[in-house]
Design a protein around this motif. Structure first.
Motif, short mmCIF file in Angstrom:
data_model
loop_
_atom_site.label_atom_id
_atom_site.label_comp_id
_atom_site.label_asym_id
_atom_site.label_seq_id
_atom_site.Cartn_x
_atom_site.Cartn_y
_atom_site.Cartn_z
N ALA A 93 -2.75 13.16 -1.26
CA ALA A 93 -3.01 14.53 -1.68
C ALA A 93 -1.70 15.21 -2.08
N GLY A 94 -0.63 14.94 -1.32
CA GLY A 94 0.68 15.49 -1.67
C GLY A 94 1.20 14.93 -2.97
N VAL A 95 0.94 13.65 -3.22
CA VAL A 95 1.36 13.03 -4.48
C VAL A 95 0.66 13.70 -5.66
N ARG A 96 -0.62 14.01 -5.50
CA ARG A 96 -1.35 14.69 -6.59
C ARG A 96 -0.77 16.08 -6.84
N ARG A 97 -0.38 16.77 -5.77
CA ARG A 97 0.16 18.12 -5.94
C ARG A 97 1.52 18.09 -6.65
N HIS A 98 2.38 17.17 -6.23
CA HIS A 98 3.76 17.17 -6.72
C HIS A 98 3.99 16.19 -7.87
N ARG A 99 3.01 15.31 -8.12
CA ARG A 99 3.15 14.29 -9.15
C ARG A 99 4.41 13.46 -8.91
N LEU A 100 4.65 13.15 -7.67
CA LEU A 100 5.82 12.38 -7.27
C LEU A 100 5.51 11.69 -5.95
N ARG A 106 1.07 4.34 -4.42
CA ARG A 106 0.62 5.68 -4.03
C ARG A 106 0.30 6.54 -5.24
N VAL A 107 1.13 6.48 -6.26
CA VAL A 107 0.85 7.25 -7.47
C VAL A 107 -0.47 6.82 -8.09
N LEU A 108 -0.67 5.52 -8.25
CA LEU A 108 -1.86 5.04 -8.93
C LEU A 108 -3.13 5.29 -8.13
N LEU A 109 -3.03 5.19 -6.80
CA LEU A 109 -4.21 5.49 -5.98
C LEU A 109 -4.48 6.98 -5.94
N ALA A 110 -3.43 7.80 -5.92
CA ALA A 110 -3.61 9.25 -5.85
C ALA A 110 -4.38 9.76 -7.06
N PHE A 111 -4.17 9.12 -8.22
CA PHE A 111 -4.81 9.59 -9.44
C PHE A 111 -5.91 8.64 -9.92
N ALA A 112 -6.33 7.71 -9.07
CA ALA A 112 -7.37 6.75 -9.48
C ALA A 112 -8.67 7.47 -9.81
N SER A 113 -9.26 7.13 -10.95
CA SER A 113 -10.52 7.76 -11.35
C SER A 113 -11.71 7.21 -10.59
N ASP A 114 -11.55 6.03 -10.00
CA ASP A 114 -12.63 5.39 -9.23
C ASP A 114 -12.35 5.57 -7.75
N PRO A 115 -13.13 6.39 -7.03
CA PRO A 115 -12.90 6.59 -5.59
C PRO A 115 -12.94 5.30 -4.79
N SER A 170 12.52 4.19 -3.06
CA SER A 170 11.84 4.11 -4.35
C SER A 170 11.06 5.38 -4.58
N ALA A 171 11.14 5.89 -5.80
CA ALA A 171 10.37 7.07 -6.20
C ALA A 171 9.57 6.71 -7.44
N ALA A 172 8.35 7.26 -7.55
CA ALA A 172 7.48 6.94 -8.68
C ALA A 172 6.76 8.19 -9.17
N VAL A 173 6.46 8.20 -10.46
CA VAL A 173 5.73 9.31 -11.08
C VAL A 173 4.65 8.73 -11.98
N PRO A 174 3.61 9.52 -12.29
CA PRO A 174 2.52 9.02 -13.13
C PRO A 174 2.84 9.05 -14.61
N LEU A 214 0.81 -1.21 0.00
CA LEU A 214 0.00 0.00 0.00
C LEU A 214 0.85 1.27 0.00
N LYS A 215 1.99 1.22 0.72
CA LYS A 215 2.83 2.40 0.84
C LYS A 215 4.00 2.39 -0.13
N ALA A 216 3.96 1.50 -1.12
CA ALA A 216 4.94 1.54 -2.19
C ALA A 216 4.72 2.79 -3.03
N ALA A 217 5.78 3.33 -3.58
CA ALA A 217 5.67 4.58 -4.33
C ALA A 217 4.70 4.45 -5.51
#
Length: 252
Positions: A184-191, A152-161, A203-207, A146-149
């Motif tokens: 919320a921070g991931v959505r702001r920074h896209r990181l 977090r990216v994929l959940l932060a931008f998931a279209s399905d709540p 590990s770092a991840a981006v969308p 759940l806390k993998a980078a």
């Protein structure tokens, strides 16, 4: 009386596994669409599936209302949407390996690409670092924590709540709230950075965007000496550029 090992009666298990007739029949109707049959009629469906015409027309009308068929009983908008999703993923899987290989070579870190599964990111592509005597990697098919980078990216931008709710179901209310703040921070920074409690690893991840939505996550794996929020600006910039390059290559 026989009981399954999970405590359920075999009849209950069999009932769960039994096909739902209406869904099976709807699938059979849709399967009649092909290059030679771009539009369905009640007469054609009735003949091919052994139904009476009234029943065949009811199925066509129900599938049309649900979006599977168009008003003329050809492929509908929902089929177009699903087809587009498959096409986008195929493009990502076609273009990503070369981009990831270049990123791995330039940074000396293993790069990973994942799609969102039911409970977390699912590792789909891996390009291992070609340098050094110790290589950090992850197996294709691994469902990340759940806390993998990448998760977090994929959940932060998931279209399905519901995807976030489902993923956070095992967390306490306080933990879920903290993780939502992180997203919320991931959505702001896209990181996103991983928080797995493993000393020495990072590990770092981006969308990866396509069709105006995030379709995948691209990540780098490394040691904290090589990768971390306070010491890897150049590598993170390379990761972001690689993801942007991949996004730009996907047809919109």
């Amino acid at each position: 009386m026989s009981v399954e090992s999970n405590g359920r009666h075999p009849a209950a298990v069999a009932a769960d596994l039994a096909p739902i007739q209406s869904i099976d029949r709807a699938a059979n109707v849709l399967a009649l669409l092909n290059q030679d049959t771009p539009v369905l009629t009640a007469a054609f469906v009735a003949e091919r599936l052994g139904l009476n015409r009234t029943t065949a027309r009811r199925y066509l009308q129900s599938l049309q209302r649900a979006g599977f068929l168009s008003p003329s009983f050809g492929p509908g908008p929902l089929l177009d949407q699903l087809s587009s999703l498959v096409s986008v993923r195929q493009q990502i899987l076609t273009f990503a390996p070369a981009i990831m290989r270049q990123l791995s070579d330039s940074t000396g870190l293993t790069t990973v690409l994942s799609f969102l599964g039911r409970t977390g990111a699912v590792v789909t592509l891996v390009e291992e670092a070609g340098q050094g005597t110790i290589i950090l990697t992850v197996r294709v098919g691994t469902v990340l924590e759940l806390k993998a980078a990448q998760t977090r990216v994929l959940l932060a931008f998931a279209s399905d709540p519901a995807a976030v709710t489902r993923a956070h179901a095992a967390l306490s209310p306080a933990e879920a709230a903290r993780e939502r703040d992180t997203l919320a921070g991931v959505r702001r920074h896209r990181l996103a950075w991983a928080d797995l409690g493993r000393e020495g690893l990072a590990s770092a991840a981006v969308p990866v965007f396509a069709t105006h939505e995030v379709q995948a996550a691209m990540a780098m794996l490394g040691t904290t000496a090589m990768l971390g929020p306070d010491r890897s600006a150049e590598r993170v910039a390379a990761l972001e550029q690689a993801a942007q390059t991949l996004s730009s290559m996907i047809a919109r």
